[in-house]
Design an enzyme around this catalytic site. Structure first.
Site, PDB file in Angstrom:
ATOM      1  N   GLY A  13      36.671  29.396  44.383  1.00  0.00           N
ATOM      2  CA  GLY A  13      35.674  28.532  44.306  1.00  0.00           C
ATOM      3  C   GLY A  13      35.386  27.904  45.638  1.00  0.00           C
ATOM      4  NE  ARG A  14      39.365  23.104  47.802  1.00  0.00           N
ATOM      5  CZ  ARG A  14      39.011  21.739  47.282  1.00  0.00           C
ATOM      6  NH1 ARG A  14      38.341  21.037  47.800  1.00  0.00           N
ATOM      7  NH2 ARG A  14      39.914  21.398  46.061  1.00  0.00           N
TER       8      ARG A  14
ATOM      9  CB  CYS B 208      32.106  -3.644  45.430  1.00  0.00           C
ATOM     10  SG  CYS B 208      30.456  -4.125  45.652  1.00  0.00           S
TER      11      CYS B 208
ATOM     12  CD  GLU C 265      39.449  33.123  37.998  1.00  0.00           C
ATOM     13  OE1 GLU C 265      38.444  33.513  37.107  1.00  0.00           O
ATOM     14  OE2 GLU C 265      40.537  32.372  37.534  1.00  0.00           O
TER      15      GLU C 265
ATOM     16  N   GLY D 268      42.113  29.731  44.846  1.00  0.00           N
ATOM     17  CA  GLY D 268      42.992  28.764  45.594  1.00  0.00           C
ATOM     18  C   GLY D 268      43.189  28.966  46.934  1.00  0.00           C
TER      19      GLY D 268
ATOM     20  CE1 TYR E 107      36.838  22.186  42.369  1.00  0.00           C
ATOM     21  CE2 TYR E 107      37.032  23.349  44.602  1.00  0.00           C
ATOM     22  CZ  TYR E 107      37.194  23.443  43.060  1.00  0.00           C
ATOM     23  OH  TYR E 107      37.720  24.601  42.623  1.00  0.00           O
TER      24      TYR E 107
HETATM   25  C1  LIG Z   1      39.457  25.733  39.666  1.00  0.00           C
HETATM   26  C2  LIG Z   1      39.836  27.514  39.529  1.00  0.00           C
HETATM   27  C3  LIG Z   1      39.511  28.215  40.482  1.00  0.00           C
HETATM   28  C4  LIG Z   1      38.969  28.008  41.613  1.00  0.00           C
HETATM   29  O1  LIG Z   1      39.956  27.449  42.533  1.00  0.00           O
HETATM   30  P1  LIG Z   1      39.583  27.178  44.358  1.00  0.00           P
HETATM   31  O2  LIG Z   1      40.861  26.602  44.706  1.00  0.00           O
HETATM   32  O3  LIG Z   1      38.192  26.361  44.369  1.00  0.00           O
HETATM   33  O4  LIG Z   1      39.306  28.395  44.783  1.00  0.00           O
HETATM   34  C5  LIG Z   1      39.977  29.400  39.849  1.00  0.00           C
HETATM   35  N1  LIG Z   1      40.316  29.745  38.764  1.00  0.00           N
HETATM   36  C6  LIG Z   1      40.758  28.613  37.735  1.00  0.00           C
HETATM   37  C7  LIG Z   1      41.310  29.154  36.556  1.00  0.00           C
HETATM   38  C8  LIG Z   1      40.545  27.417  38.167  1.00  0.00           C
HETATM   39  O5  LIG Z   1      40.947  26.454  37.278  1.00  0.00           O
END
Ligand SMILES: *Cc1c(COP(=O)(O)O)cnc(C)c1O
Length: 358
Positions: free
Chosen positions: A236-237, A308, A234, A201, A336
């Site tokens: 992601g983004r 469209c 953990e 997050g 994403y």
């Molecule tokens: C989506 C998710 C993440 C990654 O979130 P980001 O906003 O991409 O950093 C980590 N842990 C869990 C459980 C998630 O669902």
């Protein structure tokens, strides 16, 4: 500002639309993140972008991968048979509960009972959905994710020799800066656990692509929290968003009731991110079109795709000059983006994939 190496590569692509991934830049970014984190373990949330080339770079830096389905599990373990896998996600099937893992993030007391019933050994983190006010986040993970304090208490007597309680898992919100993320972490009941996964997050800004999450401040704050405890995050983004670009070309320009539009090959069925998050995807126009071609200039231009639907908007009212045949490079398309897009809507061709390598 997109680097000149990326812009040159984008202008030279043999076919567009295309995704272009800057793997050396990803490698450098991960090196910096890793250094800032010190002893805190780093997993990557695969759902942000499961591209195999991107994962290969990540594998050189992370302690493991967080997967949230049997599909992600098969993809990751197929690429890296020995990597540590944390299995998460709501609604795990019985087949998913039987998958090998380093850690499993249990989402409910019933899920834990079903895990125990498999008879298999498992190392569990309980996903807590705490009653903490989260302000300033893009998305908060309240609702169905994880358990409240009563759910966690219901789980505790269910552990035994085979299914072991290892610690706590949380993932509270998306889009928070280091300070607010650390404030939340300090209010979690982590003292009772020897291992804590604080989730992802970390904020990224699509409005100002140059500003970055303060990994140094976050890492220093986590070092203070850890003190003998095994800490893990953990994201992601914030790990992969900057390494990806969506490159396409202008097929038409026009004015409709005073509004200027550039129509692009492709659209939100390739890059759904701006439609999903309601932002303007940052872009750069490369003047590859014929100088005497149709063009717009000196006025706010809205960049749309070939679908469209009025929702097929990638960026609104960007003040720029643009001609038919120009190349448009969207940045911050490494997370994403392609993998959350509705590829088959209208059956246009899929984008190509290209990689900058060291
Ligand atoms: C989506 C998710 C993440 C990654 O979130 P980001 O906003 O991409 O950093 C980590 N842990 C869990 C459980 C998630 O669902």
């Amino acid at each position: 500002m997109i680097g000149s190496g990326v812009l040159e590569a984008a202008a030279a692509l043999p076919a567009v639309p295309a995704y272009l991934y800057d793997l050396p830049a990803l490698d450098a970014h991960l090196t910096a993140v890793r250094r800032a984190l010190g002893a805190t373990e780093l997993y990557y949330a695969v759902k942000a972008n499961p591209d195999a080339e991107v994962l290969r770079v990540l594998a050189g830096h992370v302690d493991g991968f967080e997967v949230s389905s049997a599909g992600e599990h098969a993809h990751v373990t197929g690429l890296f048979p020995d990597v540590g896998v944390a299995l998460g996600g709501p609604g795990k099937t019985d087949a998913e509960l039987r998958l090998p893992h380093h850690r499993i993030h249990v989402e409910s007391p019933n899920e834990l009972r079903r895990l125990v019933a498999t008879g298999l050994a498992a190392d569990v983190l309980l996903r807590l959905n705490p009653d903490l006010p989260v302000e300033g986040a893009a998305l908060t993970m309240s609702g169905p994710f994880g358990m409240d304090e009563d759910g966690v208490a219901e789980c505790l007597p269910l552990f035994g020799d085979r299914v072991r309680l290892r610690g706590l898992h949380t993932h509270l919100a998306s889009g928070l800066d280091a300070g607010p993320l650390l404030d939340l972490a300090r209010r979690l009941p982590i003292d009772a656990y020897e291992e804590v996964n604080l989730g992802g997050g970390m904020a990224v800004s699509y409005e100002s692509p140059g500003s970055r999450f303060d990994w140094a401040a976050y890492g220093a704050g986590l070092a203070g929290l850890g003190r003998g405890r095994r800490l893990r995050i953990e994201p992601g983004r914030a790990l992969t968003v900057y390494c990806g670009y969506y490159v396409t070309r202008v097929v038409d320009v026009k004015r409709v009731r005073g509004q200027a539009y550039a129509i692009l090959l492709g659209g939100t069925h390739h890059l759904r991110t701006p439609a999903t998050k309601g932002h303007d995807q940052p872009l750069t126009v490369l003047p590859t079109g014929a100088a005497d071609g149709a063009g717009l200039g000196g006025e706010p231009v809205t960049f749309v795709g070939q679908l469209c639907t009025p929702k097929d908007v990638l960026a609104r009212n960007v003040v720029t000059s643009v001609r038919v045949g120009d190349t448009v490079v969207f940045e911050m398309a490494g997370a994403y983006a392609w993998n959350i897009s509705h590829h088959d809507f209208l059956m246009h061709p899929k984008p190509a994939f290209a990689y900058l390598r060291a």
